[in-house]
Design a protein around this motif. Structure first.
Motif, PDB file in Angstrom:
ATOM      1  N   VAL A 161       0.894  -1.266   0.078  1.00 44.03           N
ATOM      2  CA  VAL A 161      -0.132  -0.145  -0.190  1.00 44.03           C
ATOM      3  C   VAL A 161       0.835   1.255   0.005  1.00 44.03           C
ATOM      4  N   LYS A 162       0.484   2.439  -0.719  1.00 49.54           N
ATOM      5  CA  LYS A 162       1.277   3.523  -0.753  1.00 49.54           C
ATOM      6  C   LYS A 162       0.558   4.666  -0.057  1.00 49.54           C
ATOM      7  N   ALA A 163      -0.721   4.625  -0.088  1.00 47.93           N
ATOM      8  CA  ALA A 163      -1.696   5.881   0.629  1.00 47.93           C
ATOM      9  C   ALA A 163      -2.127   5.385   1.902  1.00 47.93           C
ATOM     10  N   PRO A 164      -2.483   6.632   2.817  1.00 46.00           N
ATOM     11  CA  PRO A 164      -3.118   6.273   4.039  1.00 46.00           C
ATOM     12  C   PRO A 164      -4.136   5.208   4.094  1.00 46.00           C
ATOM     13  N   LEU A 165      -4.159   4.275   5.030  1.00 46.48           N
ATOM     14  CA  LEU A 165      -5.154   3.195   5.011  1.00 46.48           C
ATOM     15  C   LEU A 165      -5.534   2.775   6.492  1.00 46.48           C
ATOM     16  N   ALA A 166      -6.998   2.950   6.537  1.00 48.39           N
ATOM     17  CA  ALA A 166      -7.526   2.383   7.885  1.00 48.39           C
ATOM     18  C   ALA A 166      -8.218   1.120   7.510  1.00 48.39           C
ATOM     19  N   ILE A 167      -8.111   0.267   8.548  1.00 50.92           N
ATOM     20  CA  ILE A 167      -8.876  -1.118   8.267  1.00 50.92           C
ATOM     21  C   ILE A 167      -9.698  -1.133   9.691  1.00 50.92           C
ATOM     22  N   LEU A 168     -10.878  -1.615   9.278  1.00 57.15           N
ATOM     23  CA  LEU A 168     -11.926  -1.724  10.311  1.00 57.15           C
ATOM     24  C   LEU A 168     -12.481  -3.248  10.208  1.00 57.15           C
ATOM     25  N   GLY A 169     -12.105  -3.778  11.423  1.00 55.88           N
ATOM     26  CA  GLY A 169     -12.296  -5.270  11.332  1.00 55.88           C
ATOM     27  C   GLY A 169     -13.291  -5.693  12.480  1.00 55.88           C
ATOM     28  N   ALA A 170     -13.791  -6.848  12.080  1.00 54.87           N
ATOM     29  CA  ALA A 170     -14.851  -7.632  13.358  1.00 54.87           C
ATOM     30  C   ALA A 170     -14.118  -8.613  14.080  1.00 54.87           C
ATOM     31  N   GLU A 171     -14.493  -8.570  15.430  1.00 57.11           N
ATOM     32  CA  GLU A 171     -13.909  -9.679  16.405  1.00 57.11           C
ATOM     33  C   GLU A 171     -14.487 -10.959  15.647  1.00 57.11           C
ATOM     34  N   ILE A 172     -15.786 -11.251  15.009  1.00 59.18           N
ATOM     35  CA  ILE A 172     -16.283 -12.441  14.815  1.00 59.18           C
ATOM     36  C   ILE A 172     -16.129 -12.410  13.264  1.00 59.18           C
ATOM     37  N   ASP A 173     -14.946 -12.961  12.540  1.00 60.94           N
ATOM     38  CA  ASP A 173     -14.937 -12.800  11.278  1.00 60.94           C
ATOM     39  C   ASP A 173     -14.061 -13.924  10.780  1.00 60.94           C
ATOM     40  N   LYS A 174     -14.492 -14.770   9.867  1.00 62.44           N
ATOM     41  CA  LYS A 174     -13.850 -16.117   9.369  1.00 62.44           C
ATOM     42  C   LYS A 174     -12.992 -15.603   8.219  1.00 62.44           C
ATOM     43  N   SER A 196      -1.406   4.880   8.949  1.00 60.99           N
ATOM     44  CA  SER A 196      -2.574   3.789   8.999  1.00 60.99           C
ATOM     45  C   SER A 196      -3.081   3.772  10.426  1.00 60.99           C
ATOM     46  N   PHE A 197      -4.308   3.231  10.444  1.00 61.45           N
ATOM     47  CA  PHE A 197      -5.248   3.251  11.434  1.00 61.45           C
ATOM     48  C   PHE A 197      -5.914   1.769  11.647  1.00 61.45           C
ATOM     49  N   VAL A 198      -5.981   0.955  12.513  1.00 67.57           N
ATOM     50  CA  VAL A 198      -6.491  -0.422  12.538  1.00 67.57           C
ATOM     51  C   VAL A 198      -7.441  -0.561  13.778  1.00 67.57           C
ATOM     52  N   LYS A 199      -8.280  -1.189  13.663  1.00 64.64           N
ATOM     53  CA  LYS A 199      -9.242  -1.239  14.920  1.00 64.64           C
ATOM     54  C   LYS A 199     -10.237  -2.519  14.569  1.00 64.64           C
ATOM     55  N   ILE A 200     -10.445  -3.135  15.604  1.00 65.87           N
ATOM     56  CA  ILE A 200     -11.103  -4.375  15.609  1.00 65.87           C
ATOM     57  C   ILE A 200     -12.281  -4.373  16.541  1.00 65.87           C
ATOM     58  N   PHE A 201     -13.346  -4.028  16.064  1.00 59.85           N
ATOM     59  CA  PHE A 201     -14.597  -3.856  16.802  1.00 59.85           C
ATOM     60  C   PHE A 201     -15.366  -4.982  17.489  1.00 59.85           C
ATOM     61  N   PRO A 202     -15.532  -4.956  18.767  1.00 56.05           N
ATOM     62  CA  PRO A 202     -15.743  -6.054  19.633  1.00 56.05           C
ATOM     63  C   PRO A 202     -17.081  -6.536  19.197  1.00 56.05           C
ATOM     64  N   GLY A 203     -17.722  -7.883  19.383  1.00 55.15           N
ATOM     65  CA  GLY A 203     -18.667  -8.297  19.489  1.00 55.15           C
ATOM     66  C   GLY A 203     -19.656  -8.291  18.289  1.00 55.15           C
ATOM     67  N   VAL A 204     -19.045  -8.011  17.080  1.00 46.06           N
ATOM     68  CA  VAL A 204     -19.616  -7.948  15.738  1.00 46.06           C
ATOM     69  C   VAL A 204     -19.208  -8.810  14.591  1.00 46.06           C
ATOM     70  N   ALA A 205     -19.823  -9.209  13.853  1.00 49.62           N
ATOM     71  CA  ALA A 205     -19.610 -10.128  12.631  1.00 49.62           C
ATOM     72  C   ALA A 205     -19.199  -9.473  11.557  1.00 49.62           C
ATOM     73  N   HIS A 206     -18.438 -10.318  10.767  1.00 47.38           N
ATOM     74  CA  HIS A 206     -18.452  -9.758   9.136  1.00 47.38           C
ATOM     75  C   HIS A 206     -19.596  -9.169   8.669  1.00 47.38           C
ATOM     76  N   GLY A 207     -19.243  -8.174   7.912  1.00 46.92           N
ATOM     77  CA  GLY A 207     -20.457  -7.347   7.223  1.00 46.92           C
ATOM     78  C   GLY A 207     -21.084  -6.613   8.127  1.00 46.92           C
TER      79      GLY A 207
END
Length: 239
Positions: A161-174, A196-207
């Motif tokens: 990756v070349k540009a600023p990137l944020a990743i918002l993930g889910a705790e329940i994600d296969k 960059s900014f990375v965050k995993i959201f608790p208690g939520v699933a993919h989507g």
């Protein structure tokens, strides 16, 4: 995308939802929202359910209200995934709609935005759409990207990756489990030249950020938090 998780909570699609309009843009049917005179644009890449998902259009309208011109192209050419269509199971559908093709289709959209005077472009991708956005980022075609519960995105992608990137993930994600998202974070941390900014959201699933149920207070709250994080990222880096 290999498991059923990506197919859960399919939205009821509606071509009339949202306050924006549908136009032909760079050869694709596209939902657009916001002032077309804005010099700042955001491209949203849908999940497998496509650009008619009402929650996706609400997100587009929310970003547009902050001063961006938002485009949501129909990369599936009127053929979003339909879990009820037994003749076209997920793997068959995906073979007809590879993210690599959507990435190629996104390039003329970026060019069309630039040719109408847009000076800075960001992009956010949900599930399937995250792969399209990471490719745009790797190619230097956007000022900033946001990946929400990504599918198909690999460690090698993040290395490029070349540009600023944020990743918002889910705790329940296969599809992108927290362990993988943490690997992404480690790689981004080793690239000081890329914000960059990375965050995993608790208690939520993919989507969760785009396929939430409006009558589920906690689901709405988590989704809206992710939308605010995305918007904050764009305000900071797409200017």
């Amino acid at each position: 995308m290999s498991g059923p998780q990506c197919c859960e909570n399919p939205p009821t699609l509606s071509s009339s939802s949202g306050v924006g309009s549908i136009i032909e843009f760079a050869g694709l049917k596209t939902y657009v929202s916001g002032s077309s005179d804005s010099k700042l644009a955001i491209l949203l890449a849908a999940d497998i359910f496509g650009y008619e998902a009402p929650n996706l259009r609400k997100i587009a309208d929310k970003i547009a209200a902050a001063g961006f011109y938002v485009v949501v192209p129909d990369f599936f050419y009127g053929d979003p995934f339909d879990p009820a269509n037994e003749d076209k199971p997920l793997l068959v559908w995906k073979s007809l709609h590879e993210p690599a093709k959507a990435f190629e289709d996104a390039k003329p959209v970026i060019e069309a935005l630039k040719s109408k005077g847009v000076s800075a472009i960001g992009a956010a991708g949900f599930c399937y759409g995250a792969k399209v956005v990471v490719e745009l980022n790797k190619s230097g075609l956007i000022e900033a990207g946001v990946l929400l519960h990504p599918s198909f995105v690999t460690v090698d992608d993040i290395k490029e990756v070349k540009a600023p990137l944020a990743i918002l993930g889910a705790e329940i994600d296969k599809l992108s489990p927290p362990e993988l998202v943490k690997k992404f974070e480690e790689i981004l941390s080793s690239k000081p030249e890329v914000s960059s900014f990375v965050k995993i959201f608790p208690g939520v699933a993919h989507g969760w950020s785009v396929r939430y149920k409006l009558d589920d207070e906690n689901a709405v709250k988590s989704a809206e938090e992710s939308h605010q994080d995305m918007l904050d990222w764009f305000v900071k880096y797409v200017k």
